[in-house]
Each structure stands twice: as C-alpha cells, then as structure tokens.
Design a protein around this motif. Sequence first.
Motif: not given
Length: 529
Positions: A15-33
């Motif tokens: 996994v690539a080193v994550p940036s300091e900001r959580i993108s809304p798309r990734r956060l929403f995808a994570f919440l679905i999971m």
Amino acid sequence: MADVTPATPSMRNAVAVPSERISPRRLFAFLIMVFGMFMSILDIQIVSASLAEIQAGLSASSTEVSWVQTSYLIAEVIAIPLSGFMSRALGTRLLFAISASGFTIASFLCGFASTIEQMILWRAIQGFLGAGMIPTVFASAYTVFPRNKFHIVGPIIGLVATLAPTVGPTVGGVITDWMSWHWLFFINIVPGIGITIGVLALVDFDQPDFALLDRFDWWGLITMAGFLGSLEYVLEEGPQYEWLQDTSVAVCAAVCVVSAIAFFYRVLTAQEPIVDIRTFTNRNFAVGCLISFCVGIGLYGLTYIYPRYLAEVRGYSALMIGETMFVSGITMFLTAPIVGRLMQKVDMRLIIAAGIVIFALGSWQMTSITRDYDFYELLVPQILRGIGMMFAMVPTNNIALGTLPPERVKNASGLFNLTRNLGGAVGLAVINQVLNERTDLHISRLHDRVTWGNAAATETLNMFTQKFSGAGDASLMAMKQLSQIVHRQAVVMGYGDAFFILTVFYFGLSLLVLLLNKPAALSSPEPAH
C-alpha cells in the motif's frame, strides 16, 4: 543516475504511504466496508436468541439446531486467517466484493431453508464467505489512513467489533418478535447488494497480485482447516458432552492435535505459507494478540452468560433480553469517541490497563448475584462492561496492527482477528464448564442442608403442602416445588462463581500491559522518509 530497478509483485501490492488528508471517497468506501464487517460479526449472535423458533420452523432437535451457530463459527474461524493471503492475491476490492456478495447469497438461501441440513450448509457457507470482510477492514484501517488519523478509524472498527456481538441477541430478538426468524437472514440482502456495488465502485486501496494464486498452499489450507475447525468443534461441544468421554469430541481432539502439528510444520517450511506466523516475533503484535484473545473471552462470554441468566432464572423473552442487554451497546457507542481522544493524549498501555480493570469491576459487581437481579441491578455492571471493553479493545487494535510495516498488516490482521474469535470460543467453553460443575456442586451442598432438621426448609415444605392441599398428592408436589427452588438457587450461585473467576482473571490480565513496548503518540505526524 536514476534507480530503474523493476518493481516486484510484493512491491506493487504494497500500500502506498497514505497522505495526511483523508479523501472523502476513501472514507466513504471504508465506512461501507465497516458496515459489511458489522453484518458479518452480527450474524454470529443474531440467531442466538431465536434458536427455539428456528428449531420449531425446521422441525429440528435441540442438538441439530445448535449447529446453526456452530457451523457458522467453524467456517468463519477457518476463513479469517486465510483472508491475509487472499487479500494480497486478489486485492481488497475484489476480495471484499466476493465476500459481501457470497455472504448475501448465502443469507438469501438461509432464509429459504426448509430443512435443518440445508440451514447448516448455507450457514457454513455464509460464515466462510462473510469472514473475509472482518480482517480486511482492520487491515485497511491501518494501511490506508495516516498514523495521525488512527484515533478516528481505530474507534470505528473497535466499536463495530465489540458492538456487533453485544447487540446481536437484541437485534435477533426484535426481528423474530416483529416478523419471523426468516428475516434474520433476509435483512442482509439489500445492504449486502449495496455493499458489493459500493466496494466495486469506490475501493482503490491496493492492486491485486494474481501470481500469488499459482503458489497457493493447498496442504496449508487443509491442515489449517483441520486444526481450527476441529478445535472450534471441541470447544463448542465439549462442555455439554463431558469432553473426551464423547466419541465425536475425542476424535476431533485427535484430529486437532495431528492437524496442528502438520499445520505449524507447513507454514514454517513452505515458500509461500498460507499464514505467516513469523509476525508473532513482533513483541507488540504478539502481546496484543494475547490481550485480544483474553478480551474475546469476556466479549463473547458475557454476551452469552447474561442472556442465559435472564432466560433461565428470570424467564425473560428474547425481546426482553435484548432490551436489557442494549445498555452495554449504548455505552460502547458513547465511549468510542472518548477513547479516540484519549489515545492522542494518554499512553495507550494505561488505557488498556484501565479498561481491563473497569471490566473486572463490572464482573465483580455480579459476584453477589441473586435470582432477583433485574434491569436496574444489571445496569451498572453492564455500563462498566461497555466502558471497559472499548478502553481495552481499541488501543490494543492500534498497538498490535498500527505499529507494523504496511506490507505485513494484511496477514497480521487475519491472525489478530482469529485470536479474538478463539478467545470467545475458549471463554464459552470455560464458562459452560464452570456453570455445569459449580451448579452440580451447589445442588449437592444445598441438598445436604435441606433436611428435616433445618427449620426453614421444614417450614417452607409445610407451607407448600398447605398450598397444594386438595390438588392431588400435596406432599409430593411440595417436595417438587422445594427441589425447584434449591436447583434455581444452585444455578444462581454457579453464575456468581463464573463472574468471580472472570473478575480474578481480568485483574491479573491488567498486568500484561507491562510487556508492551510504548507506542508512538497518535497526534504526531509520520516522519518523512
């Protein structure tokens, strides 16, 4: 000169080193999971309050209907450690979509099952496929998001992992009371379809490495299935069948020992092991898994012992049990954000120790249990249980998984979640054994005291005899009534003993945090590399 070394499959899969900001798309995808994980864990306990209705609906025996839960647990415990390898091979997106869709289809088939054999088969498939969602969410939480965001994602997955089994009996009781037991499974269908579509559309956390499938270790899978499946069976069935005195339990115990030896030999010698147990060489991960195992004992053990007391002694319905048990769920929900904030400011080892001690105090308050304990007597112990569980679970997740290199987290997540489930299985087996043995002991002792020389016993017997006069053999009916009172009192004393053992165990467990290395504070950003 530029480095032109070609990337290896393992490097591409990292996994690539994550940036300091959580993108809304990734956060929403994570919440679905996360919601998918909630469904998978919830379904372990959702049937527990409705087994009588399922038994009647499928014309099954009490032994057969217990397999509705056992088959799910056995299949799940085999699939959870397998998910690490499959996540690296298929990628998070594809594995989670397969798990969610397979879980949904199996739920549909469970709802339409017309025989107990069909139900057991579909439940096993449901547990096996749904299990992939649990460790995948844990792995994503600690690889996709930057370290200084762990205080946000950590409480989310910790809450779901503890809340789902706690409210399982509540949700199951309500659904069965309002509709029918079929809806315990049909209720998964619409969310399951939505989760599958959402994951396919939004998840882009990593890339698959299909070449790993060519090196899939089938012997490793067979030995792991034999080891974990037979172990789960022995722990589930042992207490009610006198352990090795029962042929099936003895055979499974032998299979477990032989398979365990073959499994550990295989994973230590295979070029691409199905599970990399060398992760346990990381001290914080190993101790974190041990704490997770012990927390699992309390998490699943008390989710079992409270409803059993309320049904067996108080005579509560499934809905009444659910309403009483909901206190812990609300407490966990309210405690989760507090734990997240504390993790930024307080040594996580202290939070874990505090949580375990609070949990022990909740168990200690139940050691004086009587047959009159009702909602209000259980209120404070359940609040302490909810607070203690969140304080212990969330920082343990972070210490065990959040400090590992990203490329090791997928495999480690499967092992970590396995320890919690095995802890639950061991906890249920021990609690059942304690309740059986201590109840028999108290019955024997009480019978020795309830004699003609005991004035209180004689007075009670005479009172019952007068009560039943004119209704047949009054003396015999009075003796039966007195015997029932003695048995009920012995059962309650057995519950008190079980809570006392849990109290001593968890006070001792709080010392285990001394073995953990101090983790870095969550509030500090990751250093640049």
